[in-house]
Design a protein around this motif. Structure first.
Motif, PDB file in Angstrom:
ATOM      1  N   THR A 170      44.557  10.827  91.823  1.00 26.53           N
ATOM      2  CA  THR A 170      43.427  11.348  91.054  1.00 26.53           C
ATOM      3  C   THR A 170      42.391  11.980  91.975  1.00 26.53           C
ATOM      4  N   ALA A 171      42.080  11.313  93.065  1.00 27.60           N
ATOM      5  CA  ALA A 171      41.121  11.862  94.024  1.00 27.60           C
ATOM      6  C   ALA A 171      41.658  13.141  94.662  1.00 27.60           C
ATOM      7  N   ALA A 172      42.965  13.192  94.926  1.00 26.76           N
ATOM      8  CA  ALA A 172      43.557  14.408  95.487  1.00 26.76           C
ATOM      9  C   ALA A 172      43.441  15.563  94.509  1.00 26.76           C
ATOM     10  N   GLY A 224      37.154  24.237 103.871  1.00 21.62           N
ATOM     11  CA  GLY A 224      37.729  23.765 105.126  1.00 21.62           C
ATOM     12  C   GLY A 224      37.691  22.255 105.257  1.00 21.62           C
ATOM     13  N   LEU A 225      36.729  21.613 104.633  1.00 22.34           N
ATOM     14  CA  LEU A 225      36.651  20.160 104.643  1.00 22.34           C
ATOM     15  C   LEU A 225      37.585  19.546 103.601  1.00 22.34           C
ATOM     16  N   LEU A 226      37.636  20.134 102.422  1.00 22.03           N
ATOM     17  CA  LEU A 226      38.413  19.549 101.331  1.00 22.03           C
ATOM     18  C   LEU A 226      39.913  19.720 101.497  1.00 22.03           C
ATOM     19  N   LEU A 227      40.352  20.730 102.216  1.00 21.17           N
ATOM     20  CA  LEU A 227      41.788  20.936 102.401  1.00 21.17           C
ATOM     21  C   LEU A 227      42.449  19.767 103.142  1.00 21.17           C
ATOM     22  N   PRO A 228      41.953  19.343 104.303  1.00 18.58           N
ATOM     23  CA  PRO A 228      42.582  18.182 104.952  1.00 18.58           C
ATOM     24  C   PRO A 228      42.353  16.870 104.195  1.00 18.58           C
ATOM     25  N   VAL A 229      41.237  16.757 103.466  1.00 19.91           N
ATOM     26  CA  VAL A 229      41.007  15.548 102.674  1.00 19.91           C
ATOM     27  C   VAL A 229      42.051  15.444 101.573  1.00 19.91           C
ATOM     28  N   THR A 230      42.347  16.567 100.916  1.00 25.44           N
ATOM     29  CA  THR A 230      43.375  16.585  99.870  1.00 25.44           C
ATOM     30  C   THR A 230      44.736  16.229 100.446  1.00 25.44           C
ATOM     31  N   ALA A 231      45.075  16.796 101.593  1.00 23.56           N
ATOM     32  CA  ALA A 231      46.355  16.490 102.230  1.00 23.56           C
ATOM     33  C   ALA A 231      46.442  15.010 102.602  1.00 23.56           C
ATOM     34  N   SER A 243      48.548   9.623 101.582  1.00 26.11           N
ATOM     35  CA  SER A 243      48.242   8.212 101.351  1.00 26.11           C
ATOM     36  C   SER A 243      48.879   7.727 100.052  1.00 26.11           C
ATOM     37  N   GLY A 244      48.777   8.505  99.009  1.00 27.89           N
ATOM     38  CA  GLY A 244      49.389   8.133  97.744  1.00 27.89           C
ATOM     39  C   GLY A 244      50.901   8.066  97.824  1.00 27.89           C
ATOM     40  N   LEU A 245      51.500   9.017  98.513  1.00 25.72           N
ATOM     41  CA  LEU A 245      52.955   9.000  98.667  1.00 25.72           C
ATOM     42  C   LEU A 245      53.407   7.837  99.539  1.00 25.72           C
ATOM     43  N   SER A 246      52.622   7.490 100.536  1.00 31.59           N
ATOM     44  CA  SER A 246      52.950   6.335 101.372  1.00 31.59           C
ATOM     45  C   SER A 246      52.901   5.044 100.565  1.00 31.59           C
ATOM     46  N   GLU A 247      51.895   4.914  99.708  1.00 26.95           N
ATOM     47  CA  GLU A 247      51.772   3.713  98.888  1.00 26.95           C
ATOM     48  C   GLU A 247      52.860   3.654  97.816  1.00 26.95           C
ATOM     49  N   SER A 258      60.590   2.227 100.435  1.00 24.40           N
ATOM     50  CA  SER A 258      61.163   1.674 101.666  1.00 24.40           C
ATOM     51  C   SER A 258      60.146   1.790 102.799  1.00 24.40           C
ATOM     52  N   PRO A 259      60.231   0.916 103.773  1.00 26.96           N
ATOM     53  CA  PRO A 259      59.314   1.001 104.915  1.00 26.96           C
ATOM     54  C   PRO A 259      59.468   2.302 105.705  1.00 26.96           C
ATOM     55  N   ALA A 260      60.685   2.831 105.777  1.00 27.72           N
ATOM     56  CA  ALA A 260      60.897   4.075 106.508  1.00 27.72           C
ATOM     57  C   ALA A 260      60.201   5.236 105.824  1.00 27.72           C
ATOM     58  N   ALA A 261      60.264   5.282 104.515  1.00 22.26           N
ATOM     59  CA  ALA A 261      59.591   6.357 103.776  1.00 22.26           C
ATOM     60  C   ALA A 261      58.071   6.215 103.876  1.00 22.26           C
ATOM     61  N   ALA A 262      57.595   4.986 103.810  1.00 21.21           N
ATOM     62  CA  ALA A 262      56.152   4.764 103.949  1.00 21.21           C
ATOM     63  C   ALA A 262      55.670   5.173 105.334  1.00 21.21           C
ATOM     64  N   TYR A 263      56.453   4.881 106.354  1.00 19.43           N
ATOM     65  CA  TYR A 263      56.092   5.267 107.722  1.00 19.43           C
ATOM     66  C   TYR A 263      56.067   6.783 107.870  1.00 19.43           C
ATOM     67  N   PHE A 264      56.993   7.474 107.190  1.00 24.04           N
ATOM     68  CA  PHE A 264      57.035   8.936 107.262  1.00 24.04           C
ATOM     69  C   PHE A 264      55.733   9.543 106.774  1.00 24.04           C
ATOM     70  N   TRP A 265      55.155   8.984 105.708  1.00 28.41           N
ATOM     71  CA  TRP A 265      53.942   9.549 105.133  1.00 28.41           C
ATOM     72  C   TRP A 265      52.682   9.117 105.852  1.00 28.41           C
ATOM     73  N   GLN A 266      52.792   8.158 106.763  1.00 25.72           N
ATOM     74  CA  GLN A 266      51.606   7.756 107.512  1.00 25.72           C
ATOM     75  C   GLN A 266      51.469   8.661 108.653  1.00 25.72           C
TER      76      GLN A 266
END
Length: 64
Positions: free
Chosen positions: A10-12, A36-43, A48-52, A56-64
């Motif tokens: 939702t925040a993204a 320029g500030l909101l672009l990296p915040v959105t990413a 963060s949402g995809l990591s959560e 699997s731990p491997a997929a979560a690590y990929f998104w971190q």
């Protein structure tokens, strides 16, 4: 889905919408800097949402 996943996405969405609004009005002073500030915040929020949401731990690590 937990509340943290929903809140991240939702925040993204909100930051992407505000960034799009600012981009359309980029002739206003400060709008380009806001984009320029909101672009990296959105990413970061998307990653963060995809990591959560990862199952699997491997997929979560990929998104971190």
């Amino acid at each position: 889905m937990s509340w943290s996943i929903i809140s991240s996405f939702t925040a993204a969405a909100i930051t992407a919408l505000v960034g799009g609004y600012a981009w359309r009005r980029r002739d206003v002073p400060g709008a380009a800097a806001l984009v320029g500030l909101l672009l990296p915040v959105t990413a970061w929020l998307l990653a963060s949402g995809l990591s959560e949401a990862s199952h699997s731990p491997a997929a979560a690590y990929f998104w971190q």
